[in-house]
Design an enzyme around this catalytic site. Structure first.
Site, short mmCIF file in Angstrom:
data_model
loop_
_atom_site.label_atom_id
_atom_site.label_comp_id
_atom_site.label_asym_id
_atom_site.label_seq_id
_atom_site.Cartn_x
_atom_site.Cartn_y
_atom_site.Cartn_z
N HIS A 1 -37.57 -4.20 80.97
CA HIS A 1 -37.76 -3.25 82.07
C HIS A 1 -38.95 -3.67 82.93
CE1 HIS A 1 -35.35 0.49 80.69
NE2 HIS A 1 -34.72 -0.62 80.41
N TYR B 1 -40.59 9.69 83.14
CA TYR B 1 -41.59 10.62 82.58
C TYR B 1 -41.68 11.78 83.56
CZ TYR B 1 -43.37 6.97 79.38
OH TYR B 1 -43.50 6.03 78.39
N PRO C 1 -47.52 9.82 71.57
CA PRO C 1 -46.56 8.78 71.98
C PRO C 1 -46.42 8.59 73.49
CG PRO C 1 -45.40 10.70 71.11
CD PRO C 1 -46.84 10.94 70.88
N LYS D 1 -47.95 3.33 72.66
CA LYS D 1 -48.90 2.31 72.22
C LYS D 1 -48.96 2.06 70.71
CE LYS D 1 -50.52 0.80 75.99
NZ LYS D 1 -49.24 0.20 76.33
N TYR E 1 -50.02 0.12 80.62
CA TYR E 1 -48.69 0.38 80.06
C TYR E 1 -48.04 -0.90 79.53
CZ TYR E 1 -44.28 2.85 79.46
OH TYR E 1 -43.15 3.43 78.91
P1 FAD Z 1 -45.64 3.37 59.58
O1 FAD Z 1 -44.56 2.95 60.52
O2 FAD Z 1 -45.99 4.77 59.42
O3 FAD Z 1 -45.43 2.63 58.22
C1 FAD Z 1 -46.14 2.96 57.06
C2 FAD Z 1 -45.27 2.71 55.84
O4 FAD Z 1 -46.02 3.00 54.66
C3 FAD Z 1 -44.05 3.61 55.81
O5 FAD Z 1 -42.89 2.85 55.58
C4 FAD Z 1 -44.35 4.59 54.69
O6 FAD Z 1 -43.17 5.06 54.05
C5 FAD Z 1 -45.20 3.74 53.77
N1 FAD Z 1 -46.06 4.49 52.85
C6 FAD Z 1 -46.69 5.66 53.06
N2 FAD Z 1 -47.38 6.04 51.98
C7 FAD Z 1 -47.19 5.09 51.04
C8 FAD Z 1 -47.63 4.92 49.70
N3 FAD Z 1 -48.39 5.83 49.12
N4 FAD Z 1 -47.23 3.83 49.03
C9 FAD Z 1 -46.42 2.90 49.63
N5 FAD Z 1 -45.98 3.01 50.90
C10 FAD Z 1 -46.36 4.09 51.60
N6 FAD Z 1 -45.33 3.15 69.42
C11 FAD Z 1 -45.13 2.23 70.41
O7 FAD Z 1 -45.82 1.21 70.39
N7 FAD Z 1 -44.18 2.40 71.40
C12 FAD Z 1 -43.42 3.52 71.45
O8 FAD Z 1 -42.55 3.63 72.32
C13 FAD Z 1 -43.64 4.54 70.47
N8 FAD Z 1 -42.91 5.66 70.47
C14 FAD Z 1 -43.08 6.59 69.47
C15 FAD Z 1 -42.32 7.75 69.52
C16 FAD Z 1 -42.49 8.70 68.53
C17 FAD Z 1 -41.70 9.96 68.63
C18 FAD Z 1 -43.39 8.47 67.45
C19 FAD Z 1 -43.55 9.49 66.36
C20 FAD Z 1 -44.13 7.31 67.40
C21 FAD Z 1 -43.99 6.37 68.41
N9 FAD Z 1 -44.74 5.19 68.40
C22 FAD Z 1 -44.60 4.29 69.42
C23 FAD Z 1 -45.71 4.93 67.31
C24 FAD Z 1 -45.16 4.01 66.22
O9 FAD Z 1 -43.93 4.49 65.73
C25 FAD Z 1 -46.18 3.89 65.07
O10 FAD Z 1 -47.45 3.63 65.61
C26 FAD Z 1 -45.79 2.78 64.08
O11 FAD Z 1 -44.75 3.21 63.24
C27 FAD Z 1 -46.99 2.35 63.20
O12 FAD Z 1 -46.58 1.40 62.25
P2 FAD Z 1 -47.32 1.27 60.83
O13 FAD Z 1 -46.62 0.17 60.12
O14 FAD Z 1 -48.78 1.24 61.04
O15 FAD Z 1 -47.05 2.67 60.14
C1 PHB Z 2 -38.98 6.00 73.05
O1 PHB Z 2 -38.05 5.41 73.63
O2 PHB Z 2 -38.87 6.42 71.89
C2 PHB Z 2 -40.26 6.20 73.77
C3 PHB Z 2 -40.43 5.70 75.05
C4 PHB Z 2 -41.64 5.90 75.70
C5 PHB Z 2 -42.64 6.61 75.10
C6 PHB Z 2 -42.47 7.10 73.82
C7 PHB Z 2 -41.29 6.90 73.15
O3 PHB Z 2 -43.80 6.84 75.77
#
Ligand code: FAD
Ligand code: PHB
Length: 393
Positions: free
Chosen positions: A75, A204, A295, A299, A387
């Site tokens: 995009h 947005y 979100p 980021k 962004y």
């Molecule tokens: P997580 O993905 O939370 O992974 C952690 C892992 O550890 C999980 O699999 C969990 O099950 C495991 N775990 C937990 N506790 C234990 C334990 N005790 N023992 C073993 N394993 C354990 N980010 C973006 O960059 N762009 C976006 O568009 C965006 N959109 C989002 C939209 C929504 C609605 C949400 C909620 C988040 C969004 N994010 C976005 C954020 C992104 O999803 C998170 O920042 C990302 O998942 C972080 O990755 P991580 O591996 O640090 O953590």
């Molecule tokens: C998504 O597609 O899940 C999404 C897109 C933009 C955002 C957050 C989530 O800012």
């Protein structure tokens, strides 16, 4: 209890843990990845969709970008909607050609799991009672239960990649970390719908009824969000009510949102959080385990991947040269980018959401800010470069 050894024990098989495992494998460093959920659960957890240009380049460089490059949707702009009109922010024109890619976190996690399985290195799902010990010494350990057996993993370093609700951060003794946080008085109700996205670019929308976001996952799947209460009861939301609210907030004269079967509905609370430092002894926190952003700025996943990139480089340098300089600088290096993303996400959130009982003064400030970023080249460029992801922070 059986005892095994590895160089780096990785707690959590989300994007951060899996990418760290991949990076260290490429450098011949042994890791064990422990995940408390099942593979099916981890692969189905719908979250992020937007990858920054730098994240895409990085995943491609490390050989994890094959499907992302063929299936991800590039995009070059986003739309900001307010006062009944849409305004395009031409991201690429404003950032020397940089862009974002829409590729679901679920797909990225599936790709990374396949890469891990191909290496034959351990990735254990459904482990229980994970705990970390001896963090101050030079042989920390991780204890857990797997397939009915108690296990102890002795290692050089533990990577806490277990997300915001994991066990690694809370295992750091009280008083060590400084914590900074903000809770927002709203959440997002998100749906995945089986219908072609009604707009080519993300929208947005600022609206009197509250924020809404139109996003997508593929040419056949729309992802939509509605600002709601943080403790919103999903039982109160029928499919009709969800679509009515989306039409009200996103609708425009001469444009209609297409509806389709809703495949999933979920409510997310919104929070900003950072802990400093992102390290205690031989435990290094990465991704959501150390910081959370609302979100709105898209980021979180991008930051998580940046953390593990810095951590992997530092671990490789330590194992090759014995120098701890990279590890010692890890937290400070990551926190610079983390705080930039914290500010950007907080700013986007404030500009676009409507607090309950909003003060008309605040709403006028929001509208003025929206008008400014959509009419001033300098203001639009500032939004755009944050962004798509800053190259240098
Ligand atoms: P997580 O993905 O939370 O992974 C952690 C892992 O550890 C999980 O699999 C969990 O099950 C495991 N775990 C937990 N506790 C234990 C334990 N005790 N023992 C073993 N394993 C354990 N980010 C973006 O960059 N762009 C976006 O568009 C965006 N959109 C989002 C939209 C929504 C609605 C949400 C909620 C988040 C969004 N994010 C976005 C954020 C992104 O999803 C998170 O920042 C990302 O998942 C972080 O990755 P991580 O591996 O640090 O953590
Ligand atoms: C998504 O597609 O899940 C999404 C897109 C933009 C955002 C957050 C989530 O800012």
């Amino acid at each position: 209890m059986s005892r095994t050894r590895t160089q780096v024990a990785i707690v959590g098989a989300g994007p951060a843990g899996l990418t760290l495992g991949h990076l260290l494998h490429l450098e011949g460093i042994d890791t064990v990845i422990l995940e408390n959920r099942s593979r099916d659960y981890v692969e189905a957890r719908i979250r992020a969709g937007v990858l920054e240009q730098g994240t895409v380049d990085f995943l491609t460089e490390i050989g994890a970008g094959e499907r992302l490059l063929s299936e991800g949707l590039v995009h070059h702009g986003i739309e900001l909607q307010f006062d009944g009109e849409r305004h395009r922010i031409p991201l690429s024109d404003l950032t020397g050609g940089r862009s974002i890619v829409i590729y679901g976190q679920t797909e990225l996690v599936k790709d990374l799991i396949l890469h891990r399985l191909e290496t034959g290195r351990p990735l254990h799902f459904e482990v229980d009672d994970v705990s970390v010990h001896d963090l101050e010494g030079d042989q920390p350990t991780v204890r857990y239960r797997h397939e009915g057996r108690d296990e102890e993993l002795v290692c050089d370093v533990i990577a806490g990649c277990d997300g915001f609700h994991g066990i690694c951060r809370p295992s750091i003794p009280e008083g060590v970390l400084s914590e900074f946080s903000r809770e927002y008085p709203f959440g997002w109700l998100g749906i995945l719908a089986e219908v072609a996205p009604s707009s080519d670019e993300l929208v947005y929308a600022h609206h009197d009824r509250g924020f809404a976001l139109l996003s997508l996952r593929s040419p056949e799947l729309s992802r939509l969000y509605i600002q709601c209460r943080p403790d919103e009861d999903l039982a109160e939301w029928t499919e009709d009510r969800i679509w009515d609210e989306l039409h009200a907030r996103l609708g425009l004269d001469g444009w209609a949102l297409a509806e389709g079967p809703i495949l999933e509905t979920v409510v997310h609370g919104m929070r900003s959080y950072v802990c400093e430092p992102m390290r205690y002894g031989r435990l290094f926190l990465a991704g959501d385990a150390a910081h959370i952003v609302p979100p709105t700025g898209a980021k979180g996943l991008n930051l998580a991947l940046h953390d593990v990139r810095v951590l992997a480089e530092a671990l490789v340098d330590w194992s090759r040269s014995g120098s701890t300089a990279g590890l010692d600088a890890y937290s400070e290096t990551c926190l610079r980018r983390v705080w930039r993303a914290e500010h950007f996400s907080w700013w986007m959130t404030h500009m676009l959401h409507r607090p309950e009982g909003a003060d008309p003064f605040d709403v006028r400030l929001q509208l003025s800010q929206l008008r400014y970023v959509t009419t001033s080249d300098a203001a639009a460029r500032s939004l755009a470069e944050n962004y798509v992801g800053l190259e240098v922070v």
